[in-house]
Design a protein around this motif. Sequence first.
Motif, PDB file in Angstrom:
ATOM      1  N   TYR A   1      46.722  67.083   4.086  1.00 41.04           N
ATOM      2  CA  TYR A   1      46.638  67.388   5.730  1.00 41.04           C
ATOM      3  C   TYR A   1      45.231  67.759   5.696  1.00 41.04           C
ATOM      4  N   ALA A   2      44.386  68.721   4.594  1.00 45.88           N
ATOM      5  CA  ALA A   2      43.117  69.109   5.038  1.00 45.88           C
ATOM      6  C   ALA A   2      42.104  67.849   5.944  1.00 45.88           C
ATOM      7  N   GLU A   3      42.220  67.280   4.993  1.00 49.38           N
ATOM      8  CA  GLU A   3      41.047  66.059   5.105  1.00 49.38           C
ATOM      9  C   GLU A   3      41.783  64.883   6.475  1.00 49.38           C
ATOM     10  N   VAL A   4      42.127  65.242   6.552  1.00 47.59           N
ATOM     11  CA  VAL A   4      43.376  64.224   8.243  1.00 47.59           C
ATOM     12  C   VAL A   4      42.825  65.153   9.101  1.00 47.59           C
ATOM     13  N   PHE A   5      42.789  66.531   9.224  1.00 41.02           N
ATOM     14  CA  PHE A   5      42.887  67.743   9.520  1.00 41.02           C
ATOM     15  C   PHE A   5      41.345  67.422   9.820  1.00 41.02           C
TER      16      PHE A   5
ATOM     17  N   LEU B   1      36.682  75.357  12.273  1.00 40.26           N
ATOM     18  CA  LEU B   1      38.193  74.699  11.147  1.00 40.26           C
ATOM     19  C   LEU B   1      37.982  75.112   9.756  1.00 40.26           C
ATOM     20  N   ARG B   2      38.346  76.043   9.133  1.00 39.64           N
ATOM     21  CA  ARG B   2      38.988  77.140   8.663  1.00 39.64           C
ATOM     22  C   ARG B   2      39.174  77.255   8.808  1.00 39.64           C
ATOM     23  N   ARG B   3      39.185  78.591  10.148  1.00 34.37           N
ATOM     24  CA  ARG B   3      40.108  79.489  10.499  1.00 34.37           C
ATOM     25  C   ARG B   3      41.511  78.906  10.173  1.00 34.37           C
ATOM     26  N   GLU B   4      41.546  77.358  11.013  1.00 35.69           N
ATOM     27  CA  GLU B   4      42.168  76.651  11.646  1.00 35.69           C
ATOM     28  C   GLU B   4      43.722  76.063  10.089  1.00 35.69           C
ATOM     29  N   LEU B   5      42.317  75.683   9.305  1.00 38.10           N
ATOM     30  CA  LEU B   5      42.906  75.254   7.844  1.00 38.10           C
ATOM     31  C   LEU B   5      43.908  76.649   7.330  1.00 38.10           C
ATOM     32  N   THR B   6      42.726  77.681   7.167  1.00 36.49           N
ATOM     33  CA  THR B   6      43.456  78.681   6.878  1.00 36.49           C
ATOM     34  C   THR B   6      44.762  79.749   7.314  1.00 36.49           C
TER      35      THR B   6
ATOM     36  N   ILE C   1      45.915  76.207   3.426  1.00 39.12           N
ATOM     37  CA  ILE C   1      45.579  74.950   3.126  1.00 39.12           C
ATOM     38  C   ILE C   1      44.986  76.378   2.126  1.00 39.12           C
ATOM     39  N   ASP C   2      44.690  76.104   0.320  1.00 37.68           N
ATOM     40  CA  ASP C   2      43.919  76.940   0.060  1.00 37.68           C
ATOM     41  C   ASP C   2      42.006  77.231   0.534  1.00 37.68           C
ATOM     42  N   ARG C   3      41.206  78.087  -0.204  1.00 37.92           N
ATOM     43  CA  ARG C   3      40.315  77.528   0.230  1.00 37.92           C
ATOM     44  C   ARG C   3      39.452  76.895  -0.727  1.00 37.92           C
ATOM     45  N   ASP C   4      39.940  76.433  -1.561  1.00 40.81           N
ATOM     46  CA  ASP C   4      38.876  75.441  -2.014  1.00 40.81           C
ATOM     47  C   ASP C   4      39.658  73.865  -1.799  1.00 40.81           C
TER      48      ASP C   4
END
Length: 149
Positions: free
Chosen positions: A55-59, A72-77, A81-84
């Motif tokens: 999911y993170a890679e596609v996003f 991108l970091r904020r949206e995934l958080t 999604i985990d930080r790693d």
Amino acid sequence: MGEPSLRERALRHLARRDHSRAELARKLASHGEHDEIQAVIARMGELGLQSDSRYAEVFVRSKSARFGETRLRRELTLRGIDRDLIDAALATECVESELDRARSVLRGRFSTPPTETREWARQARFLQTRGFAPELIRKLLKEPHDESA
């Protein structure tokens, strides 16, 4: 026809698009108990139907041409999604440098460089809302505008 099961609901959501575990849990929350939902999501993960890393890679792949690393970091958080996993997705999917992406986003929106303070601030705000770092924005707006780009 009866009410669809929790498993069927999860499959329907995942058939439309990838979902993070947190998103899927939120969408299924009103249809079952917490433990039951977690078991269904875990089973979807075992079957390879749900993956936070995928999911993170596609996003990141789909949004990186338009947004900076901060956004991108904020949206995934926000999507659970985990930080790693976020770090791994950004490292593998953001092949273009942050400066090149910011330059591309800026040139796509503004055809001329800022000539006055008001326009400079407008372009800086635009880049900032797209998630680019302030020092990168300053550097980009100070460089000469290349007409060939």
